[in-house]
Design a protein around this motif. Structure first.
Motif, PDB file in Angstrom:
ATOM      1  N   LEU A 312     -10.026 -26.342   4.858  1.00 28.46           N
ATOM      2  CA  LEU A 312     -10.679 -25.602   4.044  1.00 28.46           C
ATOM      3  C   LEU A 312     -10.300 -24.055   4.126  1.00 28.46           C
ATOM      4  N   GLU A 313     -10.317 -23.534   5.364  1.00 31.44           N
ATOM      5  CA  GLU A 313      -9.784 -22.469   5.781  1.00 31.44           C
ATOM      6  C   GLU A 313      -8.503 -21.919   5.380  1.00 31.44           C
ATOM      7  N   GLU A 314      -7.607 -22.849   5.291  1.00 33.02           N
ATOM      8  CA  GLU A 314      -6.278 -22.741   5.283  1.00 33.02           C
ATOM      9  C   GLU A 314      -6.125 -22.503   3.647  1.00 33.02           C
ATOM     10  N   VAL A 315      -6.946 -23.431   2.901  1.00 31.28           N
ATOM     11  CA  VAL A 315      -6.976 -23.346   1.220  1.00 31.28           C
ATOM     12  C   VAL A 315      -7.447 -21.982   0.787  1.00 31.28           C
ATOM     13  N   ILE A 316      -8.522 -21.532   1.588  1.00 29.49           N
ATOM     14  CA  ILE A 316      -9.016 -20.122   1.296  1.00 29.49           C
ATOM     15  C   ILE A 316      -8.063 -19.040   1.578  1.00 29.49           C
ATOM     16  N   GLU A 317      -7.419 -19.054   2.762  1.00 26.18           N
ATOM     17  CA  GLU A 317      -6.359 -18.192   3.005  1.00 26.18           C
ATOM     18  C   GLU A 317      -5.210 -18.241   1.828  1.00 26.18           C
ATOM     19  N   GLU A 318      -4.949 -19.444   1.516  1.00 26.49           N
ATOM     20  CA  GLU A 318      -3.673 -19.599   0.418  1.00 26.49           C
ATOM     21  C   GLU A 318      -4.045 -19.023  -0.921  1.00 26.49           C
TER      22      GLU A 318
END
Length: 456
Positions: A312-318
């Motif tokens: 989820l953190e990666e999705v938020i960053e992207e």
């Protein structure tokens, strides 16, 4: 705002006006609420055919949607809305107000019927999300059935009248026509149109009912004069929706824990015992473990991993600051998300919807059961993340439709965080396939267990 109805809305409005009993099976985004409000204004104040209107809706829809939609349109903003919600004294006070519409949540239908008894005052009733009355054994159905003879006009609204089985149609249509088209009893309806499917002969229990040849066409023909069915894809030009699967990998140790629980239906971890007593219990435990935490036999949580939080953190960053609407499954999912992402907010504040639509909430989290019907969130973003899936096709479709609906200007992206080779993938397969609901999922789990038992 001036309301200029589309042709399909004008048709539906006229049908509501002309027919005292009608089901509007309109897909998400086709404007069921404004269509019904327009017909109500005509019946109330131009034709004087009704005098007191009751709207029964899911709680959050009762709190927000009907009053907001009424205020939004030039031709309905004069309507007075009384919200029959909250503690009993507040509900009674709302009923005493002079209003055009009285809006109540469906959980309080039982109380309302008992409150009025034979002195039922509402000559028009609108059931927003008619499918929530699909169980003939539910108290809300039985109570509304009692006062149905006193109701002069009735409108049933839903986008999914039979999400899992045509069996679900009987109680809904009965509330519309009191049994005229599909019979006066659920037993008679079953006998006429269905054959027993999966069953337990020793207990004389039938788990599923299979439609007889030609039954679907016959049922649709029977109810065709009082039910209008419209699909969004036939009337709306919506931006393309993109479904994306984000594969989440477990570590070897975490994978071993998953396999052990799947195989033995028992997991001993850090001094805590997790036991799955049946197939339904097992699928629930496996889904919990996939999300990162699992409830033990005492209701305490056992922490396993943070793989989905990392994803989820990666999705938020992207997403580069674009707002995200996230759906979670379990309370421990919610708690860990709120702990990890301090800027996240839960959809439970009075101003959550308006602030989201203004772009003020970067990560809005909700349980699909609390955000499944009637909430217009398309102005606030176009990215959805499923942290954990529901096995209800109805909730899945309705939740996605909070953003993927009329008024959405961007392609909606639906991310699914799925643990590889897990129950997550089975749930999504069921939701996207022709089979629907819990029965199909349990069959998938059963097949998986048989594979394990055979040593594959």
């Amino acid at each position: 705002m001036k309301f200029i109805p589309h042709n399909y809305q004008a048709y539906a409005i006229n049908e509501v006006i002309e027919k005292p009993e009608i089901g509007l099976f309109l897909d998400m985004g086709l404007g069921k609420t404004v269509t019904t409000l327009t017909a109500i204004t005509e019946l109330l104040h131009n034709r004087f055919e009704v005098h007191k209107v009751l709207v029964i809706a899911p709680k959050r829809v009762a709190e927000d949607t009907w009053s907001r939609e009424t205020e939004k349109w030039e031709h309905t903003k004069y309507l007075r809305v009384a919200k029959v919600l909250g503690p009993q004294k507040d509900r009674k006070a709302a009923l005493e107000k002079k209003a055009d519409l009285y809006v109540i949540n469906r959980e309080n239908v039982d109380w309302l019927v008992q409150h009025y008894g034979k002195d039922w005052p509402f000559d028009m009733v609108v059931i927003d999300e008619l499918s929530s009355f699909k169980s003939p054994s539910a108290k809300r159905f039985k109570q509304l059935r009692k006062v149905r003879p006193f109701i002069k006009r009735i409108v049933g609204l839903t986008g999914t009248p039979a999400p899992n089985s045509l069996i679900d149609l009987w109680p809904q249509v009965y509330l519309l026509d009191r049994g005229e088209r599909l019979g006066t009893t659920i037993t008679g309806y079953r006998n006429q149109y269905f054959n027993p499917g999966r069953r337990d002969p020793s207990k004389f229990i039938v788990y599923t009912w299979e439609p007889k040849d030609g039954a679907e066409e016959a049922i649709h023909e029977r109810i065709g004069d009082i039910c209008i069915s419209m699909k969004a894809k036939d009337y709306l030009q919506l931006p393309e929706r993109i479904d994306n699967v984000i594969s989440v990998q477990l570590s070897p140790k975490e994978r071993e824990l998953y396999k052990r629980l799947e195989r033995d239906k028992l997991l001993e971890f850090d001094g805590q015992d997790v036991v799955a007593n049946n197939a339904a219990g097992l699928i629930g435990k496996l889904l919990q473990l996939s999300n990162g935490e699992i409830y033990d036999d005492t209701g305490e949580t056992v922490h396993i991993h943070d793989r989905k939080l990392d994803a989820l953190e990666e999705v938020i960053e992207e997403s580069q600051g674009q707002p995200i609407l996230l759906f979670y499954s379990y309370k421990h999912d919610r708690d860990r998300i709120l702990e990890r992402f301090k800027f996240a907010e839960e959809l439970n504040q009075d101003d959550s919807i308006s602030r989201w639509n203004k772009g003020e909430i970067p990560l809005l989290i909700a349980h699909p059961a609390s955000a499944g019907h009637g909430l217009n969130l398309q102005d606030g973003g176009h990215i959805i993340v499923w942290f954990g899936l529901t096995w209800s096709l109805e909730l899945y479709q309705q939740a996605n439709a909070r953003l993927d609906r009329q008024g959405q200007k961007n392609s909606v992206i639906v991310h699914h965080l799925l643990v590889e080779d897990s129950a997550d993938e089975q749930v999504l397969k069921v939701l996207q396939g022709k089979e629907q609901g819990q029965d199909a999922l349990l069959e998938a789990v059963k097949a998986r267990l048989e594979e394990i038992g055979n040593g594959s």
